[in-house]
Motif scaffolding. Structure first.
Motif, PDB file in Angstrom:
ATOM      1  N   THR A  34      58.885  73.648  96.272  1.00 37.04           N
ATOM      2  CA  THR A  34      59.335  73.681  94.876  1.00 37.04           C
ATOM      3  C   THR A  34      60.692  74.363  94.761  1.00 37.04           C
ATOM      4  O   THR A  34      61.535  73.956  93.953  1.00 37.04           O
ATOM      5  CB  THR A  34      58.299  74.391  93.995  1.00 37.04           C
ATOM      6  N   ALA A  35      60.933  75.381  95.565  1.00 30.83           N
ATOM      7  CA  ALA A  35      62.239  76.038  95.553  1.00 30.83           C
ATOM      8  C   ALA A  35      63.339  75.068  95.968  1.00 30.83           C
ATOM      9  O   ALA A  35      64.422  75.035  95.352  1.00 30.83           O
ATOM     10  CB  ALA A  35      62.216  77.255  96.489  1.00 30.83           C
ATOM     11  N   GLU A  36      63.082  74.262  96.992  1.00 27.63           N
ATOM     12  CA  GLU A  36      64.081  73.268  97.409  1.00 27.63           C
ATOM     13  C   GLU A  36      64.279  72.215  96.330  1.00 27.63           C
ATOM     14  O   GLU A  36      65.406  71.766  96.082  1.00 27.63           O
ATOM     15  CB  GLU A  36      63.647  72.599  98.713  1.00 27.63           C
ATOM     16  N   PHE A  37      63.192  71.799  95.708  1.00 27.76           N
ATOM     17  CA  PHE A  37      63.277  70.837  94.601  1.00 27.76           C
ATOM     18  C   PHE A  37      64.128  71.410  93.467  1.00 27.76           C
ATOM     19  O   PHE A  37      64.988  70.715  92.904  1.00 27.76           O
ATOM     20  CB  PHE A  37      61.865  70.525  94.114  1.00 27.76           C
ATOM     21  N   ASN A  38      63.919  72.673  93.156  1.00 27.97           N
ATOM     22  CA  ASN A  38      64.677  73.315  92.089  1.00 27.97           C
ATOM     23  C   ASN A  38      66.172  73.331  92.429  1.00 27.97           C
ATOM     24  O   ASN A  38      67.024  72.968  91.607  1.00 27.97           O
ATOM     25  CB  ASN A  38      64.145  74.730  91.875  1.00 27.97           C
ATOM     26  N   VAL A  62      63.300  80.771  90.821  1.00 26.38           N
ATOM     27  CA  VAL A  62      62.524  81.653  89.951  1.00 26.38           C
ATOM     28  C   VAL A  62      61.599  80.778  89.114  1.00 26.38           C
ATOM     29  O   VAL A  62      62.040  79.793  88.509  1.00 26.38           O
ATOM     30  CB  VAL A  62      63.438  82.485  89.014  1.00 26.38           C
ATOM     31  N   ALA A  63      60.311  81.106  89.073  1.00 30.75           N
ATOM     32  CA  ALA A  63      59.373  80.390  88.209  1.00 30.75           C
ATOM     33  C   ALA A  63      58.336  81.391  87.706  1.00 30.75           C
ATOM     34  O   ALA A  63      57.740  82.121  88.499  1.00 30.75           O
ATOM     35  CB  ALA A  63      58.697  79.245  88.958  1.00 30.75           C
ATOM     36  N   PHE A  64      58.134  81.404  86.381  1.00 35.45           N
ATOM     37  CA  PHE A  64      57.193  82.366  85.799  1.00 35.45           C
ATOM     38  C   PHE A  64      56.563  81.755  84.545  1.00 35.45           C
ATOM     39  O   PHE A  64      57.109  80.826  83.934  1.00 35.45           O
ATOM     40  CB  PHE A  64      57.905  83.675  85.441  1.00 35.45           C
ATOM     41  N   TYR A  65      55.413  82.289  84.178  1.00 30.47           N
ATOM     42  CA  TYR A  65      54.708  81.817  82.986  1.00 30.47           C
ATOM     43  C   TYR A  65      55.052  82.708  81.810  1.00 30.47           C
ATOM     44  O   TYR A  65      54.887  83.937  81.871  1.00 30.47           O
ATOM     45  CB  TYR A  65      53.196  81.827  83.222  1.00 30.47           C
TER      46      TYR A  65
END
Length: 335
Positions: free
Chosen positions: A223-227, A250-253
């Protein structure tokens, strides 16, 4: 939207809503508008997807942390039969996710009911459509197959009037639309459906923070590479000079907004020029760019957004753990 559709020579009918030059100009405008946004610059999430981005997302759907795709695919066969029995559609329209296993489940259910006449795929990627349509025509020689190169947020009118139509918007893609824009999207969908037509939508549901954040922060770093790929796409399309590997994923809810937010952080700062969009952005050390929101829903939240749109919630199915839902929206006689 352009006043005319451009036919693309490609076997099955394939049309483009805008010319390539118009699409490039539109991309430049969208990137310019979002990169200068304050307090947080952003990039439109549709720019994740070039060939590399599509391949990375395909990997994401098979990761153990990413429950969305396998949960929806497990739920869909029984739901597809129920939807076809209720709507009795002859024409299937799929928005945005291409010719995958989930679309084939719907096609099979319609064919088994003896009701399948046509299938239209609407997607922003002309190469993806040009690859998918001939294969679909070969699989189902009697099926009338067509494709539209366009944006589901702005180009649904290209589908023409409804009637015996089932539209599908799967994969929780609706979560990438800001909640303020969802009622307008529903009104646009209602405008191309006749009373009684159906709109099958996949909704990722509100759940515990740990499960949600794990799905967007996988251990393998896919997912980091996708981002980061969104920066490579902007470099290629608009001549930007982003250095993708210098950015952190960075990914957060955000529980108050009920969405996952993905960002890219420049730990050492960045000064980026985007000549194709006529802008530049300066990020201080630790500065961030928002690349995606992924809204999480409850049934009451969906019903509230449907109010006054010309669509109503006809049925709602969830998996046993209530992680994901498929909602059947129906065009009402009002709206």
């Amino acid at each position: 939207m352009s006043s005319t559709l451009t036919q693309i020579p490609c076997g099955p009918a394939l049309v483009r809503v805008r010319s390539a030059a118009e699409e490039d100009a539109r991309a430049a405008e969208e990137v310019a508008d979002t990169l200068v946004a304050r307090p947080l610059p952003g990039l439109p999430s549709k720019f994740f997807y070039d060939d590399r981005g599509s391949a990375l997302f395909d990997q994401i759907t098979r990761l153990p942390e990413y429950y969305l795709t396998r949960t929806e695919e497990a739920l869909l066969p029984a739901v597809a039969r129920a939807v076809v029995d209720r709507v009795r559609p002859r024409h299937l329209v799929e928005l945005g996710s291409g010719l995958g296993a989930k679309v084939r489940i719907l096609l099979d259910a319609m064919a088994e009911a003896g009701a399948l006449e046509s299938c239209t795929l609407l997607d922003m990627s002309e190469p993806a459509l040009a690859e998918s349509l001939p294969g679909l025509a070969a699989e189902r020689p009697r099926l009338r197959v067509s494709g539209i190169v366009g944006d589901f947020l702005t180009d649904l009118a290209a589908l023409g009037p409804g009637g015996s139509r089932l539209m599908a918007f799967l994969g929780s893609t609706i979560g990438n639309i800001h909640p303020r824009a969802v009622p307008g999207f529903f009104r646009s969908a209602a405008s191309v459906l006749a009373p009684g037509d159906g709109f099958l939508v996949g909704f990722d549901l509100v759940k515990d923070r740990a499960r949600l954040e794990a799905a967007y922060n996988d251990a393998e770093g896919v997912t980091a590479e996708f981002n980061r790929n969104i920066l490579r796409v902007i470099n290629a399309r608009l001549g930007a000079d982003f250095h993708p590997d210098a950015f952190e994923h960075v990914a957060f809810y955000d529980a108050e907004a009920a969405w996952i937010e993905m960002r890219l952080r420049a730990p050492h700062g960045a000064h980026v020029r985007v000549p194709g969009a006529g802008v530049e952005v300066v990020l201080p050390p630790g500065g961030e760019i928002r690349t995606e929101i992924s809204c999480k829903y409850t049934r009451p939240a969906v019903e509230a957004l449907l109010s006054g749109t010309g669509l109503g919630l006809d049925d709602w199915w969830t998996d046993g753990d209530e992680m994901f839902a498929l909602g059947l929206l129906r065009r009402t006689s009002r709206g």
